[in-house]
Structures are given as C-alpha cells and as structure tokens.
Design a protein around this motif. Structure first.
Motif, short mmCIF file in Angstrom:
data_model
loop_
_atom_site.label_atom_id
_atom_site.label_comp_id
_atom_site.label_asym_id
_atom_site.label_seq_id
_atom_site.Cartn_x
_atom_site.Cartn_y
_atom_site.Cartn_z
N SER A 243 0.80 -1.23 0.00
CA SER A 243 0.00 0.00 0.00
C SER A 243 0.83 1.28 0.00
CB SER A 243 -0.95 0.01 1.21
OG SER A 243 -1.98 -0.93 1.03
N GLU B 215 -1.90 9.49 1.78
CA GLU B 215 -2.44 8.50 0.84
C GLU B 215 -2.05 7.08 1.24
OE1 GLU B 215 -1.81 12.34 -1.50
OE2 GLU B 215 -0.70 11.17 -0.01
N ASN C 24 -4.53 4.08 2.47
CA ASN C 24 -4.55 2.81 1.74
C ASN C 24 -4.29 1.63 2.67
OD1 ASN C 24 -5.06 4.06 -0.71
ND2 ASN C 24 -2.91 4.19 -1.28
N ARG D 118 -7.39 0.92 4.84
CA ARG D 118 -8.44 0.21 4.11
C ARG D 118 -8.06 -1.25 3.85
NH1 ARG D 118 -9.18 5.38 1.64
NH2 ARG D 118 -7.48 4.95 0.17
N GLU D 119 -6.80 -1.45 3.41
CA GLU D 119 -6.39 -2.80 3.01
C GLU D 119 -6.42 -3.78 4.18
OE1 GLU D 119 -2.50 -5.23 1.26
OE2 GLU D 119 -2.58 -3.04 1.06
#
Length: 400
Positions: free
Chosen positions: A99, A291, A295, A298-299
């Motif tokens: 990510s 960012e 990421n 979320r991942e």
C-alpha cells in the motif's frame, strides 16, 4: 456476541470506516502502544487487534488472549508479532505489503535528484549565511544510471519513475525478474555498484542482507555516486558509510531506516551520521503520506473484516490461505486444527451424525496446522459446536 476490534497507535480513520462498512460496529481505538498487563487487559475480550510497529505481540501476550482470532499489522513489517506462536494458536496475521509502494518510490526519486544537485549541502550553507552558487559536483538526473538493488514491488516502481525523468535504469536481484520499461538486469551486486551513479536499496531485512552494503562494497562505488536506503536499517554498515562520507569517498547518501530507531518522538535520535552536509536523514517516513496511510487502513481492515465475517485468509503471512467464498448456506464453521491424518474425516462424520449436509467446503494446510471452512444447510447446535471444538486435533472452532 458482537465482534470487537481494538485499534492501537492512531491507525488511519479509513480502517474504522472500512470495518463499519462490513457491519463491525464495536471498535475501540487506543492512541498509543501498550505493553505487558495493560496490553493484555485491553485485548482480553477482543476478537481482532490492529497494530503498527510499536505494539509487541509476543508469545507470552498471545497465550493470555484465548478470544483473539486475528491480528492486523497496519504496516509492511510483521516483526512485532510472534508469527509462529500466532499460527499454532490459530490466529492469522495480515499486513499491507504494497500500500505504500508509490510513497516510498517518490521519496527515493526526490532524494536522488536532491543529492545529484547537492541540494542538502547548499541548503545547510544558506542557513548559515553562505552563498554557495558553485556548480561543481552538481549534476542533472538525465542520463545518469540508477542502480536498483532488489527489483520487487517498490524497486520496479522506482525504475519506472526514474525513467520518466530521463535516467537509465539497471537492477540486481538474486531472483530472475522481468524488466519493466528499459531497465536492464546486472549479473552481480558488485558490477552494479561499480557502474551506477546512484544506488537505491529495496531488499528485505534478515541475516541474508545484514550489512549487505559494507566497507568493501562502498569502496566499489564511484566517488561521485550516491546511496539511498529506504529498505531496512540493517542493510547498510552505518560506520562504514559514515567513514566514506566524511572522507569524501562517496558523493552523498539518503538514509530513511536505521539499525536502532527511537521508540517515540520524545527519545533522541542517535547516529554517527548526524551533521554530514551531503546526507539526507529522514525518520523512517518512506510510507508516511496521507495517501499511503489511508490505503493501509483500508487494506488491512478489509482483510480483518473478510476473515471475521467469512473466514477468508488470503494473503495471511503465517496461515493457510483460503480465498474468499460466498456463504452458500445457513451456517459456516471455521475450523483450525493440527495437520494430522483423519481430521477432516472426523469433522465430516460429526456433521453426518447430526444429519447435516455439507454444501461447500475448503481446506488448506501450512506446516503444523490445517484450516477448513465448511458451509452446511442448517443451524448448528451448541452440542455439535462443543463436539467440534473438543476434537483431539482441534485448535479453535468458530461459527460465522
């Protein structure tokens, strides 16, 4: 009972939002890392935990948490978790290995350009009131040869970005890797070091890469060359690098990771490299962008939620990998057991004894454990669950 997830160390808000999207509503957020009895107490009734790099889940902690079912490392590394113990306890561990790839790659290219132009030195001198406009030793990135050591996910991204600013790219990797763009493979690390104008490291940690860049290999590099390490702190011999820079045997360096790093912002950063003008020191921030953190949130949260609600273990770092399977029946049983002959026959015989039909079933093994997901076409009684959980080879059994 509700599924409870505890998130430590200011994990990005995207993690909680993702868990909520999967109908996991009991989320406790702890802003810092805990240890010892405090950590065990905070996780006593947790089904899953999310951590970053400072929370240590060692064997003694894990053995005090019988309810814990999954661990999410909201970062790349998993060294802060005893993976073997987690596996034997039936706890899968998830991370986010890719990510922050773009963030690290952009930092490396930025540092490469700054060092080639000798910006760190010019900046330091300007702050001291010196007006140094000399072009000596300052170069464009265009047509310079960037040598990438470790041509994996980050290394390949660095190569693509480097070509976009006109650099030539070569790489060394002990495994055969398909080149992207116009990159060229180099047969040995030594050959790469001798040729490259800039060298960037993207290798894993561990004994095989410890002091990979040592005094002898630094001596192979051009005096004008630069070295960038955004991989692992143990990959570069810091004392040898310190000598090479202070003696003018290297054009410059950028170091983002260190053998020993402060545990918090309150602890002073100690390194012999401090005070060198043609050296960029950054506090392990390769993946520290909004960012990348979003990421990662979320991942890893998605992986935790998929496991807690459906049993999916795909990409788990220590566990048999079972891909996502839509629930096709009324009940789904997740069974972690010792990898021994006859275990599945016993599990299926138990279903048959209670008149239950198996609609779908997946099994994977890894070393000493096996993991099975079974869908059946009727509700599961407490008596049957007790029978499955008390089977001689059973490690843990859950109904989702």
């Amino acid at each position: 009972m509700k599924t409870k997830v505890v998130l430590f160390e200011k994990i990005h808000a995207s993690a909680a939002a993702t868990l909520h999207d999967h109908d996991i509503s009991e989320i406790v957020q702890v802003p810092k890392a805990l240890s010892g009895h405090e950590l065990i107490h905070a996780l006593q009734d947790a089904d899953a935990v999310g951590i970053r790099s400072n929370t240590q889940l060692n064997a003694s902690v894990l053995k005090e948490l019988p309810r814990l079912r999954a661990i999410g490392c909201f970062c790349i590394g998993t060294n802060q978790v005893d993976l073997a113990t987690a596996m034997t306890l039936g706890i899968p561990v998830f991370n986010a290995p890719y990510s922050n790839t773009r963030s690290v790659a952009e930092l490396v290219i930025a540092q490469t350009i700054l060092l080639l132009r000798r910006i760190p030195e010019k900046n330091a001198r300007a702050h001291r009131g010196l007006w140094d406009k000399s072009a000596q030793g300052a170069f464009e990135a265009r047509n310079k040869l960037l040598g990438i050591v470790g041509y994996g996910n980050i290394g390949t991204q660095v190569g693509i970005l480097a070509e976009s600013v006109g650099m030539r790219v070569c790489y060394y990797d002990p495994e055969s890797k398909l080149p992207l763009g116009n990159a060229k493979a180099i047969p040995s690390l030594e050959a790469l070091l001798e040729q490259a104008d800039a060298v960037t490291l993207h290798v894993p940690g561990g004994s095989t890469t410890e002091n990979l860049i040592n005094r002898e290999r630094l001596g192979l590099m051009k005096p004008s060359a630069i070295l960038i390490n955004a991989a692992r702190g143990t990959v570069v011999d810091i004392d040898a690098l310190n000598d090479a820079l202070r003696q003018g045997r290297l054009g410059g360096a950028a170091i983002d990771v260190f053998p020993v790093e402060p545990k918090s912002e309150k602890e002073e950063f100690q390194s012999p490299l401090r005070g060198i003008e043609n050296l960029i020191l950054t506090p392990h921030i390769g993946g520290s962008t909004e960012e990348a953190q979003a990421n990662i949130g979320r991942e890893v949260a998605h992986k935790l939620a998929r496991f807690l609600t459906a049993g999916t273990t795909r990409t788990a770092v220590n566990f048999p990998e079972v891909p996502h399977m839509e629930k096709l029946a009324i009940s789904r049983i997740l069974n972690v057991h010792r990898n021994e002959p006859g275990v599945m026959a016993g599990i299926n015989a138990s279903f048959a004894a209670y008149g239950l039909n198996i609609v779908a079933q997946q099994l994977q093994t890894r070393g000493p454990i096996g993991y099975a997901i079974t869908d059946v076409d009727a509700p599961i009684s407490e008596e049957l669950m007790a029978r499955l959980c008390s089977a001689p080879a059973s490690i843990r059994c859950h109904l989702v």
